[in-house]
Write an enzyme that holds these catalytic residues in place. Structure first.
Site, mmCIF file in Angstrom:
data_model
loop_
_atom_site.group_PDB
_atom_site.id
_atom_site.type_symbol
_atom_site.label_atom_id
_atom_site.label_comp_id
_atom_site.label_asym_id
_atom_site.label_seq_id
_atom_site.Cartn_x
_atom_site.Cartn_y
_atom_site.Cartn_z
ATOM 1 N N ARG A 183 12.989 -7.559 5.129
ATOM 2 C CA ARG A 183 14.249 -8.287 5.304
ATOM 3 C C ARG A 183 15.260 -7.377 5.990
ATOM 4 O O ARG A 183 15.320 -6.185 5.679
ATOM 5 C CB ARG A 183 14.851 -8.710 3.953
ATOM 6 N N ILE A 184 16.024 -7.944 6.892
ATOM 7 C CA ILE A 184 17.117 -7.189 7.505
ATOM 8 C C ILE A 184 18.273 -7.175 6.510
ATOM 9 O O ILE A 184 18.641 -8.219 5.967
ATOM 10 C CB ILE A 184 17.535 -7.829 8.845
ATOM 11 N N LEU A 185 18.807 -6.003 6.256
ATOM 12 C CA LEU A 185 19.853 -5.860 5.238
ATOM 13 C C LEU A 185 21.231 -5.868 5.886
ATOM 14 O O LEU A 185 21.413 -5.355 6.996
ATOM 15 C CB LEU A 185 19.633 -4.558 4.466
ATOM 16 N N ARG A 217 22.244 -14.218 4.137
ATOM 17 C CA ARG A 217 21.920 -12.809 3.864
ATOM 18 C C ARG A 217 22.905 -12.182 2.875
ATOM 19 O O ARG A 217 22.519 -11.376 2.026
ATOM 20 C CB ARG A 217 21.957 -11.992 5.164
ATOM 21 N N ASN A 234 13.681 4.330 4.186
ATOM 22 C CA ASN A 234 12.730 3.377 4.768
ATOM 23 C C ASN A 234 11.577 4.118 5.414
ATOM 24 O O ASN A 234 11.712 5.268 5.829
ATOM 25 C CB ASN A 234 13.443 2.527 5.842
ATOM 26 N N HIS A 252 8.898 3.474 8.652
ATOM 27 C CA HIS A 252 8.716 2.608 9.809
ATOM 28 C C HIS A 252 7.462 3.059 10.566
ATOM 29 O O HIS A 252 7.277 4.256 10.791
ATOM 30 C CB HIS A 252 9.943 2.682 10.722
ATOM 31 N N ASP A 263 16.229 0.041 11.903
ATOM 32 C CA ASP A 263 15.312 1.143 12.200
ATOM 33 C C ASP A 263 16.000 2.342 12.842
ATOM 34 O O ASP A 263 15.445 3.010 13.728
ATOM 35 C CB ASP A 263 14.129 0.657 13.050
ATOM 36 N N SER A 275 0.824 -1.218 0.000
ATOM 37 C CA SER A 275 0.000 0.000 0.000
ATOM 38 C C SER A 275 0.854 1.262 0.000
ATOM 39 O O SER A 275 0.475 2.271 -0.602
ATOM 40 C CB SER A 275 -0.993 0.002 1.173
ATOM 41 N N ASN A 276 2.009 1.226 0.655
ATOM 42 C CA ASN A 276 2.896 2.401 0.578
ATOM 43 C C ASN A 276 3.438 2.588 -0.831
ATOM 44 O O ASN A 276 3.511 3.705 -1.338
ATOM 45 C CB ASN A 276 4.048 2.264 1.588
HETATM 46 C C1 GRF Z 1 3.858 -0.546 6.728
HETATM 47 O O1 GRF Z 1 3.220 -0.274 7.942
HETATM 48 C C2 GRF Z 1 5.316 -0.202 6.810
HETATM 49 O O2 GRF Z 1 5.568 0.938 7.578
HETATM 50 C C3 GRF Z 1 5.877 -1.411 7.495
HETATM 51 O O3 GRF Z 1 5.184 -2.506 6.948
HETATM 52 C C4 GRF Z 1 3.913 -2.056 6.464
HETATM 53 C C5 GRF Z 1 3.865 -2.374 5.010
HETATM 54 O O4 GRF Z 1 2.619 -2.088 4.452
HETATM 55 N N1 GRF Z 1 7.307 -1.488 7.360
HETATM 56 P P1 GRF Z 1 2.434 -1.981 2.885
HETATM 57 O O5 GRF Z 1 3.058 -3.241 2.276
HETATM 58 O O6 GRF Z 1 3.128 -0.741 2.415
HETATM 59 O O7 GRF Z 1 0.962 -1.932 2.675
#
Ligand code: GRF
Length: 212
Positions: free
Chosen positions: A87-89, A61, A103, A105, A141, A13-14
């Site tokens: 994934r942790i990078l 990794r 990123n 968060h 993060d 969704s982002n």
């Molecule tokens: C979001 O809340 C983002 O901040 C977090 O995981 C979620 C991903 O949602 N890291 P989407 O895939 O962007 O809908």
């Protein structure tokens, strides 16, 4: 015009908010570490190139990150935008994209890094929660903050209602942050701090719960 590559793992969704924000950049590709990520279909429907680098196909990794970097570099992006990329990078990967890796968060960092941020915010009883867009540093993060949005935690909130309130703001601030980056309005100084070349300052105070 700047180019970006978006990395996803799931719903997307982002990513969708970025695709629909009419950003002043070319979204060169969307790359997922999972072939079943729903976001891949959304990207295809928008005519964006997609690629999958399945983390399960790699022994560790280091090897996964190397393959991921190889795929990213095909597109020569100015920014690599993590949008729900789970994934942790490795430090090597983070260093390779220093100043280019962004990123989002779902908490007001530095509070609640890691997973289950909404449940932990409810458990700890914070009255204000939110989301953060930041440059990625090697600590999970962490990294210079570009923009944050705060939302109130309401009395009857569940993890789901709180997550939905935060997600709505994620979609707004991620588009804003990437727009600023593409317009060269965000720079990292020598101390590794973010400098925003914009005039806007917030005029609001969020008091939660409100004053009576
Ligand atoms: C979001 O809340 C983002 O901040 C977090 O995981 C979620 C991903 O949602 N890291 P989407 O895939 O962007 O809908």
């Amino acid at each position: 015009m700047k180019k970006i590559v978006i990395l996803i793992s799931g719903r997307g969704s982002n990513m969708q908010a970025l695709l629909e924000a009419k950003l002043p950049c070319r979204i060169a590709a969307v790359i997922s570490n999972r072939v079943d990520a729903q976001g891949l279909d959304i990207a295809k429907a928008h005519g964006i190139a997609t690629a999958v680098v399945e983390h399960r196909d790699y022994a560790d990794r280091e090897n996964f990150d190397a393959a991921l970097a190889e795929t990213i570099d095909i597109y020569q992006p100015d920014f690599v935008v993590l949008a729900g990329f789970m994934r942790i990078l490795t430090t090597k990967f983070v260093k390779r994209y220093h100043g280019k890796l962004i990123n989002i968060h779902p908490s007001l960092l530095p509070a609640f890094g890691g997973l289950n941020t909404h449940a932990r915010a409810l458990h700890d009883g914070v009255k204000i929660h939110g989301c953060t867009v930041h440059f990625v540093a090697s600590d999970l993060d962490h990294g210079p903050i570009i923009i944050q949005a705060a939302v109130p935690v309401l009395r009857d909130d569940t993890e789901q209602t709180l997550a939905a309130r935060v997600l709505r703001e994620e979609h707004r601030i991620y588009a804003q942050a990437i727009r600023w980056l593409c317009e060269d309005k965000v720079v990292l100084n020598e101390q590794g701090q973010t400098i925003l070349l914009i005039h806007r300052q917030s005029g609001f105070t969020l008091v939660s719960p409100g004053l009576e």
